[in-house]
Scaffold this motif. Sequence first.
Motif, PDB file in Angstrom:
ATOM      1  N   ASP A 161      -1.859   1.811  -7.497  1.00  0.00           N
ATOM      2  CA  ASP A 161      -3.167   2.391  -7.842  1.00  0.00           C
ATOM      3  C   ASP A 161      -3.784   1.710  -9.062  1.00  0.00           C
ATOM      4  N   SER A 162      -3.227   0.587  -9.497  1.00  0.00           N
ATOM      5  CA  SER A 162      -3.839  -0.155 -10.609  1.00  0.00           C
ATOM      6  C   SER A 162      -5.160  -0.757 -10.134  1.00  0.00           C
ATOM      7  N   PRO A 163      -6.187  -0.787 -10.994  1.00  0.00           N
ATOM      8  CA  PRO A 163      -7.435  -1.450 -10.599  1.00  0.00           C
ATOM      9  C   PRO A 163      -7.176  -2.910 -10.221  1.00  0.00           C
ATOM     10  N   GLY A 164      -7.766  -3.347  -9.088  1.00  0.00           N
ATOM     11  CA  GLY A 164      -7.613  -4.738  -8.644  1.00  0.00           C
ATOM     12  C   GLY A 164      -6.580  -4.915  -7.548  1.00  0.00           C
ATOM     13  N   VAL A 165      -5.863  -3.847  -7.169  1.00  0.00           N
ATOM     14  CA  VAL A 165      -4.885  -3.971  -6.060  1.00  0.00           C
ATOM     15  C   VAL A 165      -5.564  -3.523  -4.768  1.00  0.00           C
ATOM     16  N   ALA A 166      -5.502  -4.356  -3.737  1.00  0.00           N
ATOM     17  CA  ALA A 166      -6.037  -3.983  -2.415  1.00  0.00           C
ATOM     18  C   ALA A 166      -4.943  -4.197  -1.378  1.00  0.00           C
ATOM     19  N   ILE A 167      -4.792  -3.229  -0.487  1.00  0.00           N
ATOM     20  CA  ILE A 167      -3.701  -3.289   0.499  1.00  0.00           C
ATOM     21  C   ILE A 167      -4.256  -3.143   1.902  1.00  0.00           C
ATOM     22  N   ARG A 168      -3.843  -4.062   2.784  1.00  0.00           N
ATOM     23  CA  ARG A 168      -4.252  -3.976   4.202  1.00  0.00           C
ATOM     24  C   ARG A 168      -3.010  -3.834   5.067  1.00  0.00           C
ATOM     25  N   PRO A 169      -2.878  -2.729   5.797  1.00  0.00           N
ATOM     26  CA  PRO A 169      -1.713  -2.585   6.680  1.00  0.00           C
ATOM     27  C   PRO A 169      -1.714  -3.661   7.762  1.00  0.00           C
ATOM     28  N   ILE A 170      -0.511  -4.059   8.200  1.00  0.00           N
ATOM     29  CA  ILE A 170      -0.369  -5.004   9.317  1.00  0.00           C
ATOM     30  C   ILE A 170       0.410  -4.289  10.418  1.00  0.00           C
ATOM     31  N   ALA A 171      -0.218  -4.203  11.595  1.00  0.00           N
ATOM     32  CA  ALA A 171       0.491  -3.625  12.746  1.00  0.00           C
ATOM     33  C   ALA A 171       1.317  -4.731  13.393  1.00  0.00           C
ATOM     34  N   GLY A 194      12.447  11.647  -3.022  1.00  0.00           N
ATOM     35  CA  GLY A 194      11.567  11.381  -1.886  1.00  0.00           C
ATOM     36  C   GLY A 194      10.092  11.493  -2.253  1.00  0.00           C
ATOM     37  N   GLU A 195       9.793  11.467  -3.551  1.00  0.00           N
ATOM     38  CA  GLU A 195       8.396  11.627  -3.978  1.00  0.00           C
ATOM     39  C   GLU A 195       7.635  10.307  -4.009  1.00  0.00           C
ATOM     40  N   GLU A 196       8.375   9.210  -4.073  1.00  0.00           N
ATOM     41  CA  GLU A 196       7.717   7.900  -4.037  1.00  0.00           C
ATOM     42  C   GLU A 196       8.702   6.880  -3.491  1.00  0.00           C
ATOM     43  N   TRP A 197       8.160   5.758  -3.010  1.00  0.00           N
ATOM     44  CA  TRP A 197       9.007   4.640  -2.605  1.00  0.00           C
ATOM     45  C   TRP A 197       8.278   3.369  -2.964  1.00  0.00           C
ATOM     46  N   TRP A 198       8.998   2.254  -2.898  1.00  0.00           N
ATOM     47  CA  TRP A 198       8.443   0.991  -3.392  1.00  0.00           C
ATOM     48  C   TRP A 198       8.476  -0.077  -2.306  1.00  0.00           C
ATOM     49  N   GLY A 199       7.692  -1.119  -2.524  1.00  0.00           N
ATOM     50  CA  GLY A 199       7.701  -2.279  -1.639  1.00  0.00           C
ATOM     51  C   GLY A 199       8.202  -3.507  -2.396  1.00  0.00           C
ATOM     52  N   GLN A 200       8.587  -4.507  -1.616  1.00  0.00           N
ATOM     53  CA  GLN A 200       9.125  -5.753  -2.191  1.00  0.00           C
ATOM     54  C   GLN A 200       8.100  -6.859  -1.953  1.00  0.00           C
ATOM     55  N   GLY A 201       7.440  -7.304  -3.016  1.00  0.00           N
ATOM     56  CA  GLY A 201       6.396  -8.320  -2.878  1.00  0.00           C
ATOM     57  C   GLY A 201       6.934  -9.697  -3.225  1.00  0.00           C
ATOM     58  N   PHE A 202       7.578 -10.328  -2.256  1.00  0.00           N
ATOM     59  CA  PHE A 202       8.091 -11.687  -2.472  1.00  0.00           C
ATOM     60  C   PHE A 202       7.267 -12.680  -1.635  1.00  0.00           C
ATOM     61  N   ALA A 258       1.978  -0.266   2.898  1.00  0.00           N
ATOM     62  CA  ALA A 258       0.785   0.576   3.042  1.00  0.00           C
ATOM     63  C   ALA A 258       0.981   1.977   2.458  1.00  0.00           C
ATOM     64  N   THR A 259       2.230   2.379   2.236  1.00  0.00           N
ATOM     65  CA  THR A 259       2.453   3.737   1.717  1.00  0.00           C
ATOM     66  C   THR A 259       3.217   3.747   0.391  1.00  0.00           C
ATOM     67  N   ALA A 260       3.662   2.575  -0.051  1.00  0.00           N
ATOM     68  CA  ALA A 260       4.468   2.526  -1.283  1.00  0.00           C
ATOM     69  C   ALA A 260       3.614   2.869  -2.507  1.00  0.00           C
ATOM     70  N   SER A 261       4.263   3.427  -3.539  1.00  0.00           N
ATOM     71  CA  SER A 261       3.562   3.711  -4.801  1.00  0.00           C
ATOM     72  C   SER A 261       3.607   2.530  -5.747  1.00  0.00           C
ATOM     73  N   ARG A 262       4.703   1.753  -5.639  1.00  0.00           N
ATOM     74  CA  ARG A 262       4.857   0.613  -6.554  1.00  0.00           C
ATOM     75  C   ARG A 262       5.405  -0.570  -5.779  1.00  0.00           C
ATOM     76  N   LEU A 263       5.096  -1.753  -6.304  1.00  0.00           N
ATOM     77  CA  LEU A 263       5.590  -2.982  -5.676  1.00  0.00           C
ATOM     78  C   LEU A 263       6.391  -3.763  -6.711  1.00  0.00           C
ATOM     79  N   VAL A 264       7.558  -4.209  -6.305  1.00  0.00           N
ATOM     80  CA  VAL A 264       8.345  -5.090  -7.171  1.00  0.00           C
ATOM     81  C   VAL A 264       8.058  -6.508  -6.709  1.00  0.00           C
ATOM     82  N   CYS A 265       7.364  -7.255  -7.565  1.00  0.00           N
ATOM     83  CA  CYS A 265       6.811  -8.548  -7.128  1.00  0.00           C
ATOM     84  C   CYS A 265       7.430  -9.704  -7.897  1.00  0.00           C
ATOM     85  N   LEU A 266       7.597 -10.787  -7.169  1.00  0.00           N
ATOM     86  CA  LEU A 266       7.997 -12.049  -7.784  1.00  0.00           C
ATOM     87  C   LEU A 266       6.710 -12.844  -8.002  1.00  0.00           C
ATOM     88  N   VAL A 267       6.433 -13.203  -9.260  1.00  0.00           N
ATOM     89  CA  VAL A 267       5.160 -13.868  -9.577  1.00  0.00           C
ATOM     90  C   VAL A 267       5.416 -15.114 -10.420  1.00  0.00           C
TER      91      VAL A 267
END
Length: 393
Positions: A200-210, A127-135, A171-180
């Motif tokens: 937290d890599s330089p160049g990543v910007a995240i905007r939450p969506i309500a 429970g120390e980190e979770w990831w997002g799916q960037g598709f 908005a809270t994930a530590s890592r994103l698994v992305c299809l590029v």
Amino acid sequence: MTTTAGAVGADPAADLDAYRRGLRAHLAAPSLDRWRGRFHPTTEARIHDHGALLAALHGAGWNRYGWPESAGGLGGDVLHRAVLYDELSRAGLPVPDPCLMLETLAPALLRFAPDLADAYLPRYLRGEEWWGQGFSEPEAGSDLAALRCRAHWDGESYIVSGQKLWTTHGATASRLVCLVRTGTPESRHRGLSMIMIDVDSPGVAIRPIAIASGLNELAEVFFDDVAVPASRLIGAENDGWAVAMHLMQFERSMYAWQSAAVALRRIRELRDQAATLDKLPDGAVRRLGETYADVVSLRARSADTLRRLAAGQSVGPEASVDKVLLARVEIGLFDLARDVFGPAFLLSSSDEMREWRADWWFSRSATILGGSAEVQRTILADQVLGLPREQSA
Ligand SMILES: Cc1cc2nc3c(=O)[nH]c(=O)nc-3n(C[C@H](O)[C@H](O)[C@H](O)COP(=O)(O)OP(=O)(O)OC[C@H]3O[C@@H](n4cnc5c(N)ncnc54)[C@H](O)[C@@H]3O)c2cc1C
């Protein structure tokens, strides 16, 4: 008094019934009461609290079954995880939010990037980190092969530029698994790669969506020349489509199972809360029965899918059946709650009603997330039933 996984006699990794019995005893512990029936006013508070529940389960070993020892698990298979979600709901506990993406992403890591699974899955299970799916992207959702977020190799790293949209827990994930896209712009699904990017890599910007409920369930993510090491590739370069197809079997099937488990708990709660009301709308009891029957159908179907995955079989496009049934359950259940509670559903500020409202809003997305209902039905018509394609006029 809590029950630790090591103290139940038979080996829970080899004996699913022993696992269920020991887990059930553990989940009855008063130490877990703080997670029963708890409403969180924000997504951020909810996911962090659910991370703490994962940590509590991990401390006694129970959420480590179903995952290999190399990645922090204690052995067993996908059926152990199915039992975990079932028993959590039976005990009036939430299926922890991070488990949605755990089930979606971790099987692909285990198969296509075991080193990454060994490195990061233990932290996820704690429970120390979770990831997002960037598709998905602004112009690539149903037509994922049209995605434009690009990665090119500069001799030292992959350099990622572009945008992702609708990222659950982004908005809270530590890592994103992305299809590029690593191939040419017109390479469609042949030129895609799967890659894990630290937020937290330089160049990543995240905007939450309500979403309409006001909760930040989603996010949009921007990559501006983000350097990602080659060791973060999941599967081979330009082989990302195969990884995505493998992953979607788990996404569609385990999400359906988790949702069915939660729906059973919510039906019980709806029944109990409805029993305290003076008057129910016409047909409410019949609809409750119908919704229950829909959940049972979904569970029967989903159990079969999970057994096939546990046996190492490929489920492929048939997993779309589970997704279609799931949308029916979610919409039916939360529409029923709205009708049963009447004006209180709209106006009450009690935690119970706020939770029913939040669930109702989220259920509106059941025919969209993970692939829209129209697209699922087309997959079933074309790839499972082999129906003739519609002729355009
Ligand atoms: C709550 C939620 C969570 C999500 N989480 C994630 C996530 O974590 N990661 C991620 O990558 N994405 C996520 N998504 C995005 C989701 O996968 C896409 O929204 C979905 O695939 C649809 O894509 P789109 O929004 O671009 O719609 P479009 O593809 O533009 O579709 C618009 C409409 O056209 C219909 N349509 C499109 N193509 C066809 C076709 N060929 N035949 C018939 N009808 C068609 C669709 O059914 C839909 O009704 C999430 C979405 C929601 C709502």
